[in-house]
Scaffold this motif. Sequence first.
Motif, PDB file in Angstrom:
ATOM      1  N   PRO A   1       7.332   1.982  12.968  1.00  0.00           N
ATOM      2  CA  PRO A   1       6.935   3.059  12.219  1.00  0.00           C
ATOM      3  C   PRO A   1       6.610   2.802  10.659  1.00  0.00           C
ATOM      4  N   ARG A   2       6.427   3.816   9.848  1.00  0.00           N
ATOM      5  CA  ARG A   2       6.092   3.932   8.404  1.00  0.00           C
ATOM      6  C   ARG A   2       7.554   3.458   7.901  1.00  0.00           C
ATOM      7  N   SER A   3       7.436   3.056   6.470  1.00  0.00           N
ATOM      8  CA  SER A   3       8.677   3.041   5.999  1.00  0.00           C
ATOM      9  C   SER A   3       8.848   3.831   4.735  1.00  0.00           C
ATOM     10  N   LEU A   4      10.046   4.597   4.445  1.00  0.00           N
ATOM     11  CA  LEU A   4       9.916   5.530   3.389  1.00  0.00           C
ATOM     12  C   LEU A   4      11.040   5.562   2.572  1.00  0.00           C
ATOM     13  N   ALA A   5      11.028   6.083   1.332  1.00  0.00           N
ATOM     14  CA  ALA A   5      12.237   6.218   0.351  1.00  0.00           C
ATOM     15  C   ALA A   5      12.154   7.224  -0.580  1.00  0.00           C
ATOM     16  N   ASP A   6      13.222   8.279  -0.896  1.00  0.00           N
ATOM     17  CA  ASP A   6      13.162   9.080  -1.546  1.00  0.00           C
ATOM     18  C   ASP A   6      13.695   9.201  -2.772  1.00  0.00           C
ATOM     19  N   SER A   7      13.208   9.953  -3.919  1.00  0.00           N
ATOM     20  CA  SER A   7      13.553  10.030  -5.271  1.00  0.00           C
ATOM     21  C   SER A   7      13.960  11.572  -5.303  1.00  0.00           C
ATOM     22  N   THR A   8      15.063  11.757  -6.015  1.00  0.00           N
ATOM     23  CA  THR A   8      15.424  13.297  -6.417  1.00  0.00           C
ATOM     24  C   THR A   8      15.363  13.409  -7.892  1.00  0.00           C
ATOM     25  N   ASP A   9      14.706  12.256  -8.571  1.00  0.00           N
ATOM     26  CA  ASP A   9      14.913  12.435  -9.929  1.00  0.00           C
ATOM     27  C   ASP A   9      13.362  12.275 -10.424  1.00  0.00           C
ATOM     28  N   GLY A  10      12.470  12.886  -9.605  1.00  0.00           N
ATOM     29  CA  GLY A  10      10.961  12.681  -9.969  1.00  0.00           C
ATOM     30  C   GLY A  10      10.417  11.502 -10.003  1.00  0.00           C
ATOM     31  N   GLY A  11      10.975  10.367  -9.396  1.00  0.00           N
ATOM     32  CA  GLY A  11      10.328   9.055  -9.088  1.00  0.00           C
ATOM     33  C   GLY A  11      10.818   8.287 -10.089  1.00  0.00           C
ATOM     34  N   LYS A  12      11.781   8.218 -10.933  1.00  0.00           N
ATOM     35  CA  LYS A  12      12.305   7.530 -11.749  1.00  0.00           C
ATOM     36  C   LYS A  12      13.151   6.090 -10.847  1.00  0.00           C
ATOM     37  N   SER A  13      13.800   6.769  -9.777  1.00  0.00           N
ATOM     38  CA  SER A  13      14.436   5.824  -8.938  1.00  0.00           C
ATOM     39  C   SER A  13      14.383   6.279  -7.540  1.00  0.00           C
ATOM     40  N   PHE A  14      14.354   5.397  -6.647  1.00  0.00           N
ATOM     41  CA  PHE A  14      14.421   5.740  -5.310  1.00  0.00           C
ATOM     42  C   PHE A  14      15.562   5.068  -4.423  1.00  0.00           C
ATOM     43  N   GLY A  15      15.964   5.741  -3.376  1.00  0.00           N
ATOM     44  CA  GLY A  15      17.034   5.319  -2.710  1.00  0.00           C
ATOM     45  C   GLY A  15      16.743   4.541  -1.639  1.00  0.00           C
ATOM     46  N   ALA A  16      17.754   4.309  -0.515  1.00  0.00           N
ATOM     47  CA  ALA A  16      17.399   3.003   0.342  1.00  0.00           C
ATOM     48  C   ALA A  16      16.364   3.417   1.118  1.00  0.00           C
TER      49      ALA A  16
ATOM     50  N   GLU B   1       0.767  -1.182   0.037  1.00  0.00           N
ATOM     51  CA  GLU B   1      -0.105  -0.172  -0.090  1.00  0.00           C
ATOM     52  C   GLU B   1       0.754   1.435   0.068  1.00  0.00           C
ATOM     53  N   PRO B   2       1.823   1.195  -0.825  1.00  0.00           N
ATOM     54  CA  PRO B   2       2.750   2.444  -1.109  1.00  0.00           C
ATOM     55  C   PRO B   2       1.848   3.653  -1.574  1.00  0.00           C
ATOM     56  N   PHE B   3       2.336   4.934  -1.298  1.00  0.00           N
ATOM     57  CA  PHE B   3       1.903   6.019  -2.097  1.00  0.00           C
ATOM     58  C   PHE B   3       2.794   7.058  -2.231  1.00  0.00           C
ATOM     59  N   PRO B   4       3.030   7.610  -3.288  1.00  0.00           N
ATOM     60  CA  PRO B   4       4.183   8.554  -3.514  1.00  0.00           C
ATOM     61  C   PRO B   4       3.510  10.222  -3.261  1.00  0.00           C
ATOM     62  N   VAL B   5       4.254  10.889  -2.723  1.00  0.00           N
ATOM     63  CA  VAL B   5       3.871  12.300  -2.430  1.00  0.00           C
ATOM     64  C   VAL B   5       5.197  13.452  -2.641  1.00  0.00           C
ATOM     65  N   GLN B   6       4.946  14.237  -3.561  1.00  0.00           N
ATOM     66  CA  GLN B   6       6.104  15.318  -3.913  1.00  0.00           C
ATOM     67  C   GLN B   6       5.985  16.265  -2.694  1.00  0.00           C
ATOM     68  N   MET B   7       7.202  16.268  -1.918  1.00  0.00           N
ATOM     69  CA  MET B   7       7.372  17.259  -0.716  1.00  0.00           C
ATOM     70  C   MET B   7       7.497  18.797  -1.426  1.00  0.00           C
ATOM     71  N   PRO B   8       7.544  19.675  -0.409  1.00  0.00           N
ATOM     72  CA  PRO B   8       7.612  20.902  -0.801  1.00  0.00           C
ATOM     73  C   PRO B   8       9.279  21.457  -1.344  1.00  0.00           C
ATOM     74  N   ASN B   9      10.162  20.737  -0.905  1.00  0.00           N
ATOM     75  CA  ASN B   9      11.431  20.765  -1.493  1.00  0.00           C
ATOM     76  C   ASN B   9      11.710  20.079  -2.656  1.00  0.00           C
ATOM     77  N   GLY B  10      10.836  19.337  -3.368  1.00  0.00           N
ATOM     78  CA  GLY B  10      10.879  18.567  -4.558  1.00  0.00           C
ATOM     79  C   GLY B  10      11.140  17.381  -4.499  1.00  0.00           C
ATOM     80  N   ILE B  11      11.459  16.441  -3.334  1.00  0.00           N
ATOM     81  CA  ILE B  11      11.834  15.278  -3.435  1.00  0.00           C
ATOM     82  C   ILE B  11      10.361  14.383  -3.630  1.00  0.00           C
ATOM     83  N   VAL B  12      10.468  13.255  -4.178  1.00  0.00           N
ATOM     84  CA  VAL B  12       9.076  12.430  -4.317  1.00  0.00           C
ATOM     85  C   VAL B  12       9.497  11.422  -3.333  1.00  0.00           C
ATOM     86  N   GLN B  13       8.537  11.419  -2.117  1.00  0.00           N
ATOM     87  CA  GLN B  13       8.722  10.330  -1.152  1.00  0.00           C
ATOM     88  C   GLN B  13       7.766   9.217  -1.448  1.00  0.00           C
ATOM     89  N   LEU B  14       8.111   7.882  -1.424  1.00  0.00           N
ATOM     90  CA  LEU B  14       7.346   6.629  -1.227  1.00  0.00           C
ATOM     91  C   LEU B  14       7.202   6.635   0.184  1.00  0.00           C
TER      92      LEU B  14
END
Length: 193
Positions: free
Chosen positions: A71-86, A34-47
């Motif tokens: 807690p919840r688990s998150l991963a961040d993308s700095t390329d608009g969601g093309k790839s996500f970090g750890a 049940e993941p969802f992406p959201v674009q943060m105010p700083n531009g990072i797309v967070q899963l």
Amino acid sequence: TWTVSASMYGSNNRSAGVPNGQYGCGRHQGCFDEPFPVQMPNGIVQLNMRNNSLSCDPKNCCCAYLPITHPRSLADSTDGGKSFGAMYQQPDLPEPTGGCQASSVVVGNTVLFSNPASGSENRSMLTVRRSTDSGRTYPRSLTTLVWPGAGGYSCLTRIANSSESVGLAFERSAPGCTGGSCRISFAVVPVVV
């Protein structure tokens, strides 16, 4: 157009199989759905992912029902969601044992997050948390308890022409009905508390 990303971060034992581990087996990262992406105010797309376990034992495919609080688990993308970090844990966003669907919405520089924050076996205490630092922290001082009883899934939404409030549809208990999904309710929640 739509592009499907590679499978990542495992799956739970109710999801379709993923490479290197059917139905979550053998996924050392844990069990998430049940993941969802959201674009943060700083531009990072967070899963943002429902966390069914802190760790996954390949012999117990996949530990989705262990009595643990996490807690919840998150991963961040700095390329608009093309790839996500750890993937990492967000201790400011507790959820019930076994996880639960959650929701986020961004209004201006504020990120709002809703879920049952009981941190126990039972889903209860539907809570809206706020972050003013692009999802890095969700201070307790910026928390609103929307429904104290049993409750489940929720969905935050922007309200047209409003930067002061958001809408929240959520499952909740009701008189004469047991469980947290007896009724769907709607609340108007302030963006700033």
